[in-house]
Design a protein around this motif. Structure first.
Motif, PDB file in Angstrom:
ATOM      1  N   ARG A   6       0.428   9.825  -0.841  1.00 14.37           N
ATOM      2  CA  ARG A   6       0.097   9.413  -2.202  1.00 14.37           C
ATOM      3  C   ARG A   6      -1.339   9.819  -2.570  1.00 14.37           C
ATOM      4  NH1 ARG A   6       2.527   8.177  -6.969  1.00 14.37           N
ATOM      5  NH2 ARG A   6       0.986   7.155  -8.265  1.00 14.37           N
ATOM      6  N   ARG A  43       0.857  -1.196   0.000  1.00 10.01           N
ATOM      7  CA  ARG A  43       0.000   0.000   0.000  1.00 10.01           C
ATOM      8  C   ARG A  43       0.889   1.240   0.000  1.00 10.01           C
ATOM      9  NH1 ARG A  43      -5.580  -1.212   1.444  1.00 10.01           N
ATOM     10  NH2 ARG A  43      -5.723  -3.389   2.060  1.00 10.01           N
ATOM     11  N   GLU A  44       0.369   2.298  -0.592  1.00 11.30           N
ATOM     12  CA  GLU A  44       1.144   3.540  -0.682  1.00 11.30           C
ATOM     13  C   GLU A  44       1.094   4.294   0.641  1.00 11.30           C
ATOM     14  OE1 GLU A  44       2.760   4.162  -3.341  1.00 11.30           O
ATOM     15  OE2 GLU A  44       1.743   3.221  -5.037  1.00 11.30           O
ATOM     16  N   ARG A  45       1.964   5.316   0.744  1.00 13.39           N
ATOM     17  CA  ARG A  45       1.916   6.193   1.929  1.00 13.39           C
ATOM     18  C   ARG A  45       0.735   7.158   1.804  1.00 13.39           C
ATOM     19  NH1 ARG A  45       8.095   8.183   2.890  1.00 13.39           N
ATOM     20  NH2 ARG A  45       8.961   6.202   3.569  1.00 13.39           N
ATOM     21  N   PRO A  46       0.269   7.698   2.955  1.00 15.36           N
ATOM     22  CA  PRO A  46      -0.875   8.621   2.895  1.00 15.36           C
ATOM     23  C   PRO A  46      -0.663   9.814   1.956  1.00 15.36           C
ATOM     24  CG  PRO A  46      -0.521   7.929   5.146  1.00 15.36           C
ATOM     25  CD  PRO A  46       0.605   7.340   4.345  1.00 15.36           C
TER      26      PRO A  46
END
Lengths: 305, 293
Positions: free
Chosen positions: B27, B22-25
Motif C-alpha cells: 500500500r 493497518r494496510e499491507r506494505p
C-alpha cells in the motif's frame, strides 16, 4: 517480567560500518531496552550511522543487529512499518501544509487514509501545532519544524521512535518544551524512544538509560540509575586546607583522593565521624558532605579519557 | 468528556494509541505513486504549480478536440482530412517533450533536495519499491498525454460514427494502448534517468529537452557527413516515437523521417533497449545514492 528477561528493543553485536577507509562504527556492542534511551556522543561519534543501520537504510559491514526482533538488513520493510523516525535535518517539503505532510507519512506507514487524517491532526495537536497545522512547513520556524518531525514520527503509533538530535536549533525554552514532550510521549503512550544527542543534560533529564558512543564504539551503556549510583563512599568539599584534611584521613586509614577543594573517600566504617572530627580539629569550613555518586558528565568525561 | 442535559456528549480524546487496521506494505507504494502523480499535475497545490501541466495538457488535447469537433459538425468531411491516430504523436511531439521535461524532474528531484527520500526509506519502502512507485506515477501521468487524446478520439469517433477507423478496427484500442504505452515508457525511463543525476528540477528539465532534441541534428550529421550507420537514427527519439506510432497503426506518413528506412524489428529493439538503459541508469544511480543525512 524481571528486567533481565525483557528482550532488548535494539541489540547490536560487533557492528561495523565503514565509509571507504573511514571506520564509522568499529564493532559496536549495545543492548537498548524499553523506555527512553539516550544515544550520547560527540559530533561524528557514529550516532547517526547507527540509527541508519537500525533503520536498514544503510548496510553494515559486519556484526549482527536486531531491531524489534528483526534484522534490518533482511526484513527492513516489515520492521520499519513499526518504527517512527525524525531526521536531524530540517529540510522538509516547504509548500506542503504540516497536516498534509504528517498525514502522508502516516499513510506511508500503512495507516488507512481516514485514520491517517485523524491521527495527523491528533499528533499535531499533541506537539502543540494544532492551530498551525494548515500552515506550509516552509513558513514555519525551526522549532515548529522539529515538532512537525516529531508528529510525523509518532502519528502512526510506532513501537519504536528514533529521534536524531530533536533539539537541534532550538532556543532554551523550546528545548525544554521539546524534552518534556518526548518524555511525555515515552511515558504516556508506551513507545520506546531512542534520542540521539550530544547534550549531556538532555539525556540526563529525560532518559531512562544511556548508550555513550565515541569513535564508533560504545564506551558506556546502562540505566541512568546505575550511572548515578556510582561507587560508594563520600564526597567532601571544604573551603580551605583540603590537602591537610586528606593527610589526616589517610593517616587514620581511609582511602582519599583530592581534587582541588573536593575530597572523595571510599566507603568505610565510621567515615562520617572521622570526617567530622578531622574538620573540627583543623577548624575549617565544611561546604558539602554527601554520598559520592556520579553524574553523567563524570561518566562521559571518564569515557573520553 | 462532558455530559449535556439532553444526553449528548463531547469527546476530546486527543492523541492515543492506534488499535485499528493497518494496510499491507504494498500500500505504501500505491500511496507514493498517487501522491507523486497528483504532485506533478499540480493537484492539491497552489495555482502556479498547475499552470504548466494545464497548458501542456491543453496543447496535447487540442488537436483531438478540433478533429472530433470537425467530425461531428462536418459529417461530409472526408475521413482522410481528419487527424489520424498515427499522425497524433508527430503533431503533439513538442507538447510531449515539454511534458516529459516537467514530469520526471518534479517526481524525483524534490525528494532528494528536501530529504523526503530519507523519510520514505525510513518507512516500509526500499529503494527498488520507491523507484517502482515513482516510475508508475510518471508512466501513468505520461499516458494522459500519449494515450489520453487517442482514447478520447476513439470514443468520440465511435459515438459519432464518423472518423478514422470508426467501428472498423477491433484491434484499434489495443494499438492505441500499445502506442501510448511504448511512448510513455520510453520517455518516462529516459527522463527519470536524467532526473536521477541532479536535485534541481530546472537542470533536469533542460537536460531532458537536450537529450530528446540534440541527437536529432547530431546523429543526422554523423550519418551524412561521417558515414555512421543509419541505426544511429534510433537516438533521434522524437522521430522514433512518431515513426513507431505510424508503424503500430499501420499508417504511412506524408513526410517520412530517416527512421522510416530502418526495419520494424530494429526500431522495436532500439526502443526496448533505450527503455532498459533508462531504467538501468536510474536504478544504478539510486542504488548508490546517499539518501540519509
Amino acid at each position: 517480567m524481571p528486567e533481565s528477561l525483557i528482550p532488548p528493543v535494539i541489540s547490536a553485536r560487533g557492528v561495523v560500518k565503514r565509509y571507504g577507509r573511514t571506520v564509522a562504527l568499529a564493532g559496536l556492542d549495545a543492548d537498548i531496552g524499553p523506555g527512553i534511551t539516550g544515544l550520547l556522543g560527540s559530533n561524528g561519534a557514529g550516532k547517526t550511522t547507527f540509527i541508519s543501520l537500525a533503520l536498514g537504510i544503510r548496510s553494515r559491514d559486519g556484526g549482527t543487529l536486531e531491531v524489534l526482533g528483526h534484522d534490518p538488513a533482511v526484513s527492513g520493510i516489515q520492521m520499519r512499518a513499526r518504527i517512527g523516525y525524525a531526521p536531524e535535518h530540517h529540510d522538509l517539503p516547504s509548500e506542503l501544509a504540516a497536516t498534509d505532510l504528517v498525514r502522508h507519512l502516516a499513510e506511508m506507514h500503512l495507516l488507512p487514509h481516514r485514520a491517517a487524517v485523524q491521527r495527523a491532526n491528533d499528533a499535531l495537536w499533541l506537539v502543540g501545532l494544532g492551530e498551525e497545522r494548515f500552515r506550509p512547513v516552509g513558513a514555519m520556524s525551526t522549532g515548529q519544524r522539529q515538532r512537525v518531525k516529531l508528529a510525523s514520527a509518532i502519528a502512526h503509533d510506532p513501537e519504536l521512535v528514533l529521534l536524531d538530535e530533536p533539539t537541534d536549533g532550538l532556543d532554551p525554552v523550546q528545548r525544554t518544551e521539546m524534552l518534556d514532550l518526548i518524555r511525555r510521549i515515552g511515558t504516556e503512550f508506551g513507545m520506546h524512544i531512542v534520542v540521539s544527542s550530544h547534550h549531556l543534560e538532555e539525556v540526563e533529564r529525560i532518559c531512562d538509560a544511556v548508550v555513550i558512543v565515541e569513535g564508533g564504539e560504545v564506551v558506556h551503556a546502562g540505566t541512568l540509575a546505575d550511572v548515578r549510583r556510582g561507587p560508594e563512599g563520600l564526597v567532601v568539599e571544604v573551603d580551605d586546607r583540603a590537602d591537610e584534611l586528606a593527610e589526616i584521613l589517610t593517616e587514620r586509614g581511609y582511602e582519599v583522593t583530592v581534587d582541588g577543594a573536593t575530597l572523595r573517600l571510599g566507603a568505610a566504617e565510621g567515615i562520617h565521624d572521622a570526617v567530622r572530627d578531622a574538620v573540627a580539629d583543623l577548624g575549617i569550613g565544611l561546604r558539602r558532605l554527601g554520598p559520592r555518586g556520579r553524574t553523567l558528565e563524570d561518566v562521559y568525561l571518564g569515557a573520553g579519557k | 468528556m462532558s455530559a449535556e442535559p439532553g444526553g449528548a456528549r463531547l469527546f476530546d480524546l486527543g492523541y492515543r494509541s492506534y488499535e485499528g487496521a493497518r494496510e499491507r506494505p504494498a500500500r505504501a507504494m500505491a500511496t507514493l505513486a498517487v501522491f507523486t502523480a497528483r504532485r506533478v499535475l499540480g493537484l492539491g497545490r497552489g495555482g502556479r504549480h498547475k499552470v504548466l501541466p494545464a497548458i501542456t495538457l491543453a496543447i496535447a488535447y487540442l488537436p483531438a478536440l478540433v478533429s472530433v469537433a470537425f467530425a461531428v459538425i462536418l459529417e461530409d468531411l472526408p475521413v482522410d482530412d481528419l487527424i489520424s491516430y498515427g499522425d497524433y504523436a508527430f503533431i503533439t511531439g513538442s507538447a510531449l517533450a515539454l511534458f516529459t521535461a516537467l514530469i520526471a524532474p518534479e517526481a524525483l528531484c524534490p525528494d532528494r533536495r528536501s530529504g523526503m527520500l530519507g523519510l520514505y526509506l525510513a518507512g516500509p519502502l526500499d529503494r527498488n519499491r520507491y523507484l517502482a512507485a515513482k516510475g508508475v506515477a510518471v508512466f501513468a501521468v505520461m499516458l494522459l498525454i500519449t494515450a489520453g487524446p487517442l482514447l478520447f478520439m476513439f470514443v468520440a469517433f465511435t459515438v459519432a460514427g464518423h472518423g478514422p477507423s470508426a467501428g472498423e478496427s477491433p484491434g484499434l484500442l489495443l494499438r492505441i494502448l500499445a502506442s501510448g504505452g511504448a511512448t510513455a515508457l520510453l520517455y518516462a525511463s529516459l527522463s527519470m534517468a536524467v532526473a536521477s543525476f541532479t536535485t534541481r528540477r530546472a537542470a533536469a528539465a533542460v537536460a531532458t529537452v537536450l537529450l530528446l532534441f540534440v541527437p536529432v541534428s547530431v546523429v543526422r550529421s554523423a550519418i551524412e557527413s561521417a558515414g555512421a550507420p543509419n541505426a544511429l537514427d534510433l537516438l533521434s527519439f522524437p522521430f522514433v516515437v512518431a515513426d513507431l506510432s505510424y508503424r503500430i497503426f499501420g499508417e504511412t506518413p506524408d513526410d517520412a523521417s530517416p527512421v522510416r528506412e530502418l526495419s520494424t524489428g530494429l526500431v522495436a529493439g532500439g526502443v526496448a533497449a533505450a527503455i532498459a538503459a533508462g531504467i538501468l541508469v536510474c536504478w544504478l544511480r539510486y542504488r548508490r545514492l546517499e539518501a540519509f543525512r
